[in-house]
Design a protein around this motif. Structure first.
Motif, PDB file in Angstrom:
ATOM      1  N   GLY A   5       8.638   5.402   0.116  1.00  0.00           N
ATOM      2  CA  GLY A   5       8.281   4.289   0.985  1.00  0.00           C
ATOM      3  C   GLY A   5       8.223   2.965   0.260  1.00  0.00           C
ATOM      4  O   GLY A   5       8.589   2.868  -0.907  1.00  0.00           O
ATOM      5  N   PRO A   6       7.740   1.943   0.952  1.00  0.00           N
ATOM      6  CA  PRO A   6       7.821   0.578   0.426  1.00  0.00           C
ATOM      7  C   PRO A   6       6.740   0.125  -0.560  1.00  0.00           C
ATOM      8  O   PRO A   6       6.883  -0.970  -1.110  1.00  0.00           O
ATOM      9  CB  PRO A   6       7.725  -0.270   1.706  1.00  0.00           C
ATOM     10  CG  PRO A   6       6.929   0.553   2.656  1.00  0.00           C
ATOM     11  CD  PRO A   6       7.296   1.977   2.353  1.00  0.00           C
ATOM     12  N   PRO A   7       5.656   0.862  -0.816  1.00  0.00           N
ATOM     13  CA  PRO A   7       4.639   0.299  -1.724  1.00  0.00           C
ATOM     14  C   PRO A   7       5.223  -0.066  -3.092  1.00  0.00           C
ATOM     15  O   PRO A   7       5.934   0.738  -3.698  1.00  0.00           O
ATOM     16  CB  PRO A   7       3.595   1.420  -1.851  1.00  0.00           C
ATOM     17  CG  PRO A   7       3.730   2.185  -0.586  1.00  0.00           C
ATOM     18  CD  PRO A   7       5.210   2.153  -0.269  1.00  0.00           C
ATOM     19  N   LEU A  59      -0.649   9.571   2.098  1.00  0.00           N
ATOM     20  CA  LEU A  59       0.325   9.000   3.025  1.00  0.00           C
ATOM     21  C   LEU A  59      -0.278   7.745   3.633  1.00  0.00           C
ATOM     22  O   LEU A  59      -1.431   7.738   4.064  1.00  0.00           O
ATOM     23  CB  LEU A  59       0.653   9.996   4.138  1.00  0.00           C
ATOM     24  CG  LEU A  59       1.551   9.466   5.259  1.00  0.00           C
ATOM     25  CD1 LEU A  59       2.949   9.174   4.730  1.00  0.00           C
ATOM     26  CD2 LEU A  59       1.596  10.448   6.411  1.00  0.00           C
ATOM     27  N   CYS A  60       0.503   6.688   3.651  1.00  0.00           N
ATOM     28  CA  CYS A  60       0.078   5.476   4.335  1.00  0.00           C
ATOM     29  C   CYS A  60       0.640   5.534   5.757  1.00  0.00           C
ATOM     30  O   CYS A  60       1.863   5.628   5.931  1.00  0.00           O
ATOM     31  CB  CYS A  60       0.580   4.234   3.614  1.00  0.00           C
ATOM     32  SG  CYS A  60       0.079   2.731   4.478  1.00  0.00           S
ATOM     33  N   PRO A  61      -0.217   5.463   6.759  1.00  0.00           N
ATOM     34  CA  PRO A  61       0.258   5.626   8.130  1.00  0.00           C
ATOM     35  C   PRO A  61       1.027   4.418   8.661  1.00  0.00           C
ATOM     36  O   PRO A  61       1.698   4.532   9.676  1.00  0.00           O
ATOM     37  CB  PRO A  61      -1.039   5.842   8.930  1.00  0.00           C
ATOM     38  CG  PRO A  61      -2.090   5.153   8.136  1.00  0.00           C
ATOM     39  CD  PRO A  61      -1.681   5.297   6.697  1.00  0.00           C
ATOM     40  N   CYS A  62       0.954   3.293   7.967  1.00  0.00           N
ATOM     41  CA  CYS A  62       1.584   2.086   8.521  1.00  0.00           C
ATOM     42  C   CYS A  62       3.104   2.079   8.370  1.00  0.00           C
ATOM     43  O   CYS A  62       3.823   1.834   9.334  1.00  0.00           O
ATOM     44  CB  CYS A  62       0.984   0.845   7.875  1.00  0.00           C
ATOM     45  SG  CYS A  62      -0.734   0.604   8.355  1.00  0.00           S
ATOM     46  N   HIS A  63       3.599   2.342   7.150  1.00  0.00           N
ATOM     47  CA  HIS A  63       5.044   2.271   6.934  1.00  0.00           C
ATOM     48  C   HIS A  63       5.543   3.484   6.160  1.00  0.00           C
ATOM     49  O   HIS A  63       6.624   3.436   5.566  1.00  0.00           O
ATOM     50  CB  HIS A  63       5.425   0.983   6.190  1.00  0.00           C
ATOM     51  CG  HIS A  63       4.827  -0.245   6.806  1.00  0.00           C
ATOM     52  ND1 HIS A  63       3.752  -0.890   6.266  1.00  0.00           N
ATOM     53  CD2 HIS A  63       5.134  -0.895   7.956  1.00  0.00           C
ATOM     54  CE1 HIS A  63       3.426  -1.919   7.039  1.00  0.00           C
ATOM     55  NE2 HIS A  63       4.240  -1.937   8.071  1.00  0.00           N
ATOM     56  N   GLY A  64       4.732   4.529   6.121  1.00  0.00           N
ATOM     57  CA  GLY A  64       5.175   5.772   5.494  1.00  0.00           C
ATOM     58  C   GLY A  64       5.151   5.782   3.981  1.00  0.00           C
ATOM     59  O   GLY A  64       5.818   6.617   3.368  1.00  0.00           O
ATOM     60  N   GLY A  65       4.393   4.898   3.364  1.00  0.00           N
ATOM     61  CA  GLY A  65       4.274   4.923   1.907  1.00  0.00           C
ATOM     62  C   GLY A  65       3.638   6.234   1.453  1.00  0.00           C
ATOM     63  O   GLY A  65       2.746   6.763   2.110  1.00  0.00           O
ATOM     64  N   GLN A  66       4.151   6.759   0.342  1.00  0.00           N
ATOM     65  CA  GLN A  66       3.627   8.024  -0.179  1.00  0.00           C
ATOM     66  C   GLN A  66       3.232   7.830  -1.639  1.00  0.00           C
ATOM     67  O   GLN A  66       3.959   7.193  -2.413  1.00  0.00           O
ATOM     68  CB  GLN A  66       4.686   9.116  -0.071  1.00  0.00           C
ATOM     69  CG  GLN A  66       5.078   9.399   1.366  1.00  0.00           C
ATOM     70  CD  GLN A  66       6.309  10.287   1.453  1.00  0.00           C
ATOM     71  OE1 GLN A  66       7.252  10.118   0.679  1.00  0.00           O
ATOM     72  NE2 GLN A  66       6.284  11.218   2.375  1.00  0.00           N
ATOM     73  N   VAL A 110      -6.683   1.465  -0.468  1.00  0.00           N
ATOM     74  CA  VAL A 110      -5.917   0.364   0.123  1.00  0.00           C
ATOM     75  C   VAL A 110      -4.478   0.432  -0.381  1.00  0.00           C
ATOM     76  O   VAL A 110      -4.216   0.336  -1.590  1.00  0.00           O
ATOM     77  CB  VAL A 110      -6.557  -0.994  -0.240  1.00  0.00           C
ATOM     78  CG1 VAL A 110      -5.741  -2.140   0.345  1.00  0.00           C
ATOM     79  CG2 VAL A 110      -7.994  -1.045   0.271  1.00  0.00           C
ATOM     80  N   CYS A 111      -3.569   0.612   0.552  1.00  0.00           N
ATOM     81  CA  CYS A 111      -2.141   0.708   0.209  1.00  0.00           C
ATOM     82  C   CYS A 111      -1.681  -0.582  -0.463  1.00  0.00           C
ATOM     83  O   CYS A 111      -2.043  -1.686  -0.038  1.00  0.00           O
ATOM     84  CB  CYS A 111      -1.331   0.972   1.473  1.00  0.00           C
ATOM     85  SG  CYS A 111       0.446   1.106   1.162  1.00  0.00           S
ATOM     86  N   THR A 112      -0.859  -0.425  -1.489  1.00  0.00           N
ATOM     87  CA  THR A 112      -0.389  -1.593  -2.241  1.00  0.00           C
ATOM     88  C   THR A 112       0.775  -2.311  -1.544  1.00  0.00           C
ATOM     89  O   THR A 112       1.259  -3.316  -2.057  1.00  0.00           O
ATOM     90  CB  THR A 112       0.050  -1.172  -3.650  1.00  0.00           C
ATOM     91  OG1 THR A 112       1.055  -0.157  -3.536  1.00  0.00           O
ATOM     92  CG2 THR A 112      -1.136  -0.663  -4.454  1.00  0.00           C
ATOM     93  N   HIS A 113       1.194  -1.811  -0.392  1.00  0.00           N
ATOM     94  CA  HIS A 113       2.244  -2.512   0.352  1.00  0.00           C
ATOM     95  C   HIS A 113       1.606  -3.639   1.149  1.00  0.00           C
ATOM     96  O   HIS A 113       1.637  -4.783   0.721  1.00  0.00           O
ATOM     97  CB  HIS A 113       3.011  -1.532   1.246  1.00  0.00           C
ATOM     98  CG  HIS A 113       4.108  -2.175   2.030  1.00  0.00           C
ATOM     99  ND1 HIS A 113       4.344  -1.893   3.351  1.00  0.00           N
ATOM    100  CD2 HIS A 113       5.025  -3.098   1.675  1.00  0.00           C
ATOM    101  CE1 HIS A 113       5.376  -2.609   3.775  1.00  0.00           C
ATOM    102  NE2 HIS A 113       5.813  -3.351   2.775  1.00  0.00           N
ATOM    103  N   LEU A 114       0.984  -3.306   2.268  1.00  0.00           N
ATOM    104  CA  LEU A 114       0.375  -4.351   3.101  1.00  0.00           C
ATOM    105  C   LEU A 114      -1.094  -4.084   3.417  1.00  0.00           C
ATOM    106  O   LEU A 114      -1.641  -4.686   4.333  1.00  0.00           O
ATOM    107  CB  LEU A 114       1.174  -4.525   4.401  1.00  0.00           C
ATOM    108  CG  LEU A 114       2.596  -5.065   4.230  1.00  0.00           C
ATOM    109  CD1 LEU A 114       3.308  -5.144   5.564  1.00  0.00           C
ATOM    110  CD2 LEU A 114       2.586  -6.429   3.541  1.00  0.00           C
ATOM    111  N   GLY A 115      -1.707  -3.173   2.679  1.00  0.00           N
ATOM    112  CA  GLY A 115      -3.153  -3.049   2.765  1.00  0.00           C
ATOM    113  C   GLY A 115      -3.703  -2.077   3.776  1.00  0.00           C
ATOM    114  O   GLY A 115      -4.905  -2.100   4.042  1.00  0.00           O
ATOM    115  N   CYS A 116      -2.908  -1.200   4.344  1.00  0.00           N
ATOM    116  CA  CYS A 116      -3.458  -0.173   5.234  1.00  0.00           C
ATOM    117  C   CYS A 116      -4.225   0.856   4.402  1.00  0.00           C
ATOM    118  O   CYS A 116      -4.107   0.877   3.179  1.00  0.00           O
ATOM    119  CB  CYS A 116      -2.337   0.515   6.002  1.00  0.00           C
ATOM    120  SG  CYS A 116      -1.531  -0.565   7.190  1.00  0.00           S
ATOM    121  N   ILE A 117      -4.986   1.678   5.062  1.00  0.00           N
ATOM    122  CA  ILE A 117      -5.786   2.688   4.369  1.00  0.00           C
ATOM    123  C   ILE A 117      -4.989   3.993   4.291  1.00  0.00           C
ATOM    124  O   ILE A 117      -4.586   4.535   5.321  1.00  0.00           O
ATOM    125  CB  ILE A 117      -7.127   2.915   5.096  1.00  0.00           C
ATOM    126  CG1 ILE A 117      -7.893   1.600   5.209  1.00  0.00           C
ATOM    127  CG2 ILE A 117      -7.961   3.973   4.373  1.00  0.00           C
ATOM    128  CD1 ILE A 117      -8.194   0.926   3.891  1.00  0.00           C
TER     129      ILE A 117
END
Ligand code: FES
Length: 139
Positions: free
Chosen positions: A118-120, A101-108, A83-90
């Motif tokens: 990215g934003p995480p 890679l988080c597919p929602c906002h490009g968190g790496q 679970v991404c620490t930004h907004l919870g995408c997988i």
């Protein structure tokens, strides 16, 4: 006489509708407030090491959340909440880049779970695991 029967029928119908409506409101409320049954929640997950390709990953469910374990080149393992620490995408493991890679906002995230782009705001949460013979138990 017929008017009385209609009245009774109408009252009975409205009563039945009222009971059904009350049930439709109360049932979800009771389900929401009732404690979770522990039988449906996995406290740990055991995977065969052979299910995780070298350099690759395996996604699993733990305590109702997605987790991911990676087998780094050389064979060492690392397990995280997926679970991404930004907004919870997988997050998804990128084998070629060796990072998540988080597919929602490009968190790496690095293979160690630290944020590399990215934003995480925080690293991925590490999950404890134990290797036992041909298996790995996570959680
Ligand atoms: Fe993962 Fe936004 S939810 S980067």
């Amino acid at each position: 006489m017929e008017s009385t029967n209609r009245r009774k029928f109408l009252i009975a119908s409205l009563g039945a509708l009222g009971v059904a409506g009350l049930g439709a409101v109360l049932y979800p409320l009771v389900r929401f407030l009732a404690p979770l049954k522990s039988a449906g929640i996995k406290q740990n997950v055991t995977l065969k090491l052979s299910e995780i390709p070298e350099g690759g990953s395996k996604v699993f469910e733990l305590n109702g959340n997605a987790g991911v374990i990676v087998k780094l080149r050389g064979g060492s393992l690392a397990a995280f909440s997926a679970v991404c620490t930004h907004l919870g995408c997988i997050v998804q493991w990128q084998k070629e880049q060796g990072q998540f890679l988080c597919p929602c906002h490009g968190g790496q995230f690095s293979a160690e779970g630290t944020v590399v782009g990215g934003p995480p705001p925080k690293p991925l949460a590490k999950l404890p695991f134990i290797v036992n013979g041909e298996n790995v138990t996570i959680g």
